[in-house]
Design a protein around this motif. Structure first.
Motif, mmCIF file in Angstrom:
data_model
loop_
_atom_site.group_PDB
_atom_site.id
_atom_site.type_symbol
_atom_site.label_atom_id
_atom_site.label_comp_id
_atom_site.label_asym_id
_atom_site.label_seq_id
_atom_site.Cartn_x
_atom_site.Cartn_y
_atom_site.Cartn_z
ATOM 1 N N PRO A 153 -32.272 4.118 -80.302
ATOM 2 C CA PRO A 153 -33.680 4.337 -79.755
ATOM 3 C C PRO A 153 -34.511 3.088 -79.510
ATOM 4 O O PRO A 153 -34.595 2.683 -80.534
ATOM 5 N N TYR A 154 -34.862 2.808 -78.198
ATOM 6 C CA TYR A 154 -35.455 1.581 -77.832
ATOM 7 C C TYR A 154 -36.986 1.634 -77.538
ATOM 8 O O TYR A 154 -37.365 2.423 -76.618
ATOM 9 N N TYR A 155 -37.608 0.944 -78.161
ATOM 10 C CA TYR A 155 -39.207 0.734 -77.915
ATOM 11 C C TYR A 155 -39.823 -0.442 -78.302
ATOM 12 O O TYR A 155 -39.668 -0.702 -79.512
ATOM 13 N N GLY A 156 -40.439 -1.497 -77.481
ATOM 14 C CA GLY A 156 -41.010 -2.530 -78.264
ATOM 15 C C GLY A 156 -40.500 -3.768 -77.733
ATOM 16 O O GLY A 156 -40.313 -4.145 -76.289
ATOM 17 N N ASP A 157 -40.164 -4.787 -78.780
ATOM 18 C CA ASP A 157 -39.901 -6.211 -78.319
ATOM 19 C C ASP A 157 -38.355 -6.495 -77.653
ATOM 20 O O ASP A 157 -37.366 -6.023 -78.277
ATOM 21 N N VAL A 158 -38.564 -7.068 -76.452
ATOM 22 C CA VAL A 158 -37.180 -6.913 -75.495
ATOM 23 C C VAL A 158 -36.142 -8.028 -76.263
ATOM 24 O O VAL A 158 -34.998 -7.793 -76.332
ATOM 25 N N GLY A 159 -36.820 -9.271 -76.697
ATOM 26 C CA GLY A 159 -35.892 -10.144 -77.393
ATOM 27 C C GLY A 159 -35.123 -9.752 -78.677
ATOM 28 O O GLY A 159 -33.856 -9.885 -78.355
ATOM 29 N N LEU A 160 -35.889 -9.095 -79.319
ATOM 30 C CA LEU A 160 -35.035 -8.416 -80.547
ATOM 31 C C LEU A 160 -34.077 -7.417 -80.168
ATOM 32 O O LEU A 160 -33.126 -7.356 -80.818
ATOM 33 N N MET A 161 -34.518 -6.594 -79.136
ATOM 34 C CA MET A 161 -33.402 -5.563 -78.705
ATOM 35 C C MET A 161 -32.345 -6.409 -78.144
ATOM 36 O O MET A 161 -31.211 -5.733 -78.368
ATOM 37 N N GLN A 162 -32.610 -7.257 -77.354
ATOM 38 C CA GLN A 162 -31.207 -7.967 -76.866
ATOM 39 C C GLN A 162 -30.390 -8.732 -78.018
ATOM 40 O O GLN A 162 -29.243 -8.484 -77.903
ATOM 41 N N ILE B 13 -27.555 5.659 -85.815
ATOM 42 C CA ILE B 13 -28.871 5.614 -85.303
ATOM 43 C C ILE B 13 -29.415 4.073 -85.496
ATOM 44 O O ILE B 13 -30.108 4.279 -86.614
ATOM 45 N N MET B 14 -29.434 3.093 -85.107
ATOM 46 C CA MET B 14 -29.761 1.923 -85.556
ATOM 47 C C MET B 14 -31.137 1.461 -84.713
ATOM 48 O O MET B 14 -31.613 1.835 -83.870
ATOM 49 N N GLY B 15 -31.896 0.536 -85.883
ATOM 50 C CA GLY B 15 -33.076 0.104 -85.222
ATOM 51 C C GLY B 15 -33.058 -0.844 -84.144
ATOM 52 O O GLY B 15 -32.074 -1.601 -83.994
ATOM 53 N N CYS B 16 -33.829 -0.930 -83.197
ATOM 54 C CA CYS B 16 -33.708 -1.625 -82.021
ATOM 55 C C CYS B 16 -34.109 -3.119 -82.259
ATOM 56 O O CYS B 16 -33.900 -4.004 -81.367
ATOM 57 N N ASP B 17 -34.350 -3.372 -83.546
ATOM 58 C CA ASP B 17 -34.712 -4.885 -83.871
ATOM 59 C C ASP B 17 -33.607 -5.127 -85.310
ATOM 60 O O ASP B 17 -33.627 -6.319 -85.673
ATOM 61 N N ASP B 18 -32.825 -4.380 -85.391
ATOM 62 C CA ASP B 18 -31.801 -4.562 -86.711
ATOM 63 C C ASP B 18 -30.553 -5.301 -86.115
ATOM 64 O O ASP B 18 -30.254 -5.276 -84.690
ATOM 65 N N SER C 6 -20.477 -1.544 -101.007
ATOM 66 C CA SER C 6 -21.378 -2.711 -101.232
ATOM 67 C C SER C 6 -21.369 -3.740 -100.360
ATOM 68 O O SER C 6 -21.744 -4.768 -100.330
ATOM 69 N N ARG C 7 -20.002 -3.767 -99.482
ATOM 70 C CA ARG C 7 -19.882 -4.763 -98.750
ATOM 71 C C ARG C 7 -20.992 -4.864 -97.434
ATOM 72 O O ARG C 7 -21.356 -3.958 -96.802
ATOM 73 N N VAL C 8 -21.763 -6.170 -97.476
ATOM 74 C CA VAL C 8 -22.982 -6.238 -96.770
ATOM 75 C C VAL C 8 -22.464 -6.471 -95.210
ATOM 76 O O VAL C 8 -21.893 -7.468 -94.759
ATOM 77 N N VAL C 9 -22.727 -5.672 -94.192
ATOM 78 C CA VAL C 9 -22.088 -5.520 -92.917
ATOM 79 C C VAL C 9 -23.469 -5.187 -91.910
ATOM 80 O O VAL C 9 -23.179 -5.256 -90.682
ATOM 81 N N PHE C 10 -24.865 -5.037 -92.581
ATOM 82 C CA PHE C 10 -25.866 -4.588 -91.547
ATOM 83 C C PHE C 10 -27.245 -5.466 -91.944
ATOM 84 O O PHE C 10 -27.317 -5.725 -93.224
ATOM 85 N N GLN C 11 -27.814 -5.908 -91.124
ATOM 86 C CA GLN C 11 -28.918 -6.737 -91.343
ATOM 87 C C GLN C 11 -30.307 -5.344 -90.914
ATOM 88 O O GLN C 11 -30.471 -5.471 -89.663
ATOM 89 N N TYR C 12 -31.145 -5.349 -92.117
ATOM 90 C CA TYR C 12 -32.016 -4.443 -91.669
ATOM 91 C C TYR C 12 -33.558 -5.303 -91.611
ATOM 92 O O TYR C 12 -33.842 -6.170 -92.514
#
Length: 299
Positions: A11-20, A88-93, A213-219
């Motif tokens: 679900p996208y709204y906001g910063d284009v660069g972070l979404m890309q 459902i990931m964040g558009c800047d994650d 515990s395996r780190v595979v996502f950046q919030y």
């Protein structure tokens, strides 16, 4: 692509660069068995053209004809998912390269599991790894201990108690069984606490979660977010009070007395309100300060 790829809903709204950046992190996955659906709730110029230029058949892009708002766009993500499992990931994650491979491996090991919470790294607006007070508290005080293999399967009242004491999950990183999520959906009238409400509803329906515990996502945690603005005004905690009171009654009726007690006490939420109180006073938000004080000190 297999018949059962992981549905990544954005679900996208906001910063284009972070979404890309988010989209490119998906394209960089070591496991190609994914499908991305972008639901654009904004009007930023050039975005439809950028997606068209990707030429990736695994990416589907849709711009809403009118702004739906966060909750309705999230619900649209749930409704449009087709694969057995979805995120459902964040558009800047950001997804680290092994995200899809890791969670699909866990799904294969735990057929029919309702939710998977992989390991998460928190980053700031510039992409630097950070650990502030909120995330340190989640990790050290509230997150459950995992077994020697770095994972744990939880459910029922045990997990409900843990989350109602302090919600240590990272919603955008969670993998959901699509059928279960579509059966429940997001609650109307909730905003910042909707993720906890959704998970408690799923637990009451018998769903379970695997924590790995395996780190595979950046919030990405920004300095000033919608939830922090609502926190200083007190509206976040007014919503929380209403939810915890309702949840306590519902859990008690189900016979989950420990979970009902955890909802009534909601210790982490009260501690969070107490830490926000000086900031609200410094900003001159006296009404918000009163809400924060009541939430932190009264039951």
């Amino acid at each position: 692509m297999s018949r059962n790829p992981l549905d990544l809903m954005l679900p996208y709204y906001g910063d284009v660069g972070l979404m890309q950046q988010a989209v490119r992190s998906i394209q960089a996955q070591t496991d190609p068995e994914w499908r991305l659906t972008v639901l654009d709730d904004g009007t930023e110029p050039g975005v439809p053209e950028w997606f068209a230029g990707l030429g990736d058949e695994r990416i589907r892009y849709h711009r809403n004809p009118r702004n739906l708002g966060i909750l309705k766009n999230f619900q649209q993500c749930v409704d449009r998912a087709e694969a057995p499992y979805m995120t459902i990931m964040g558009c800047d994650d950001l997804l680290l390269p092994e995200y899809v491979a890791t969670v699909r491996g866990l799904l294969a090991e735990h057929p029919g599991i309702g939710m998977v919470q992989p390991g998460v790294q928190v980053i700031d607006g510039s992409g630097e790894v950070i650990e502030g007070l909120v995330d340190a508290t989640k990790r050290r005080l509230y997150a459950p201990r995992l077994d020697d293999g770095g994972r744990r399967r939880m459910g029922g009242e045990e997990l409900a108690v843990s989350l109602l004491r302090g919600n240590w999950l990272y919603f955008p990183s969670i993998v959901w069984r699509t059928e279960a999520l579509q059966a429940v959906g997001f609650r109307e009238g909730l905003s910042v606490i909707q993720d906890l409400a959704l998970i408690i509803d799923l637990l009451q329906r018998g769903e379970e979660m695997v924590v790995d515990s395996r780190v595979v996502f950046q919030y990405r945690r920004h300095a000033v977010s919608e939830s922090s603005v609502q926190a200083f005004s007190g509206s976040r905690f007014a919503e929380a009070e209403r939810y915890y009171a309702e949840a306590a009654d519902r859990l008690a009726a189900q016979g989950w007395e420990r979970a009902a007690r955890a909802a009534r006490v909601h210790s982490a939420s009260r501690l969070h309100a107490l830490t926000m109180l000086p900031g609200a006073l410094a900003r001159g938000q006296r009404g918000g300060a009163k809400v924060l004080a009541r939430h932190a000190l009264l039951r």
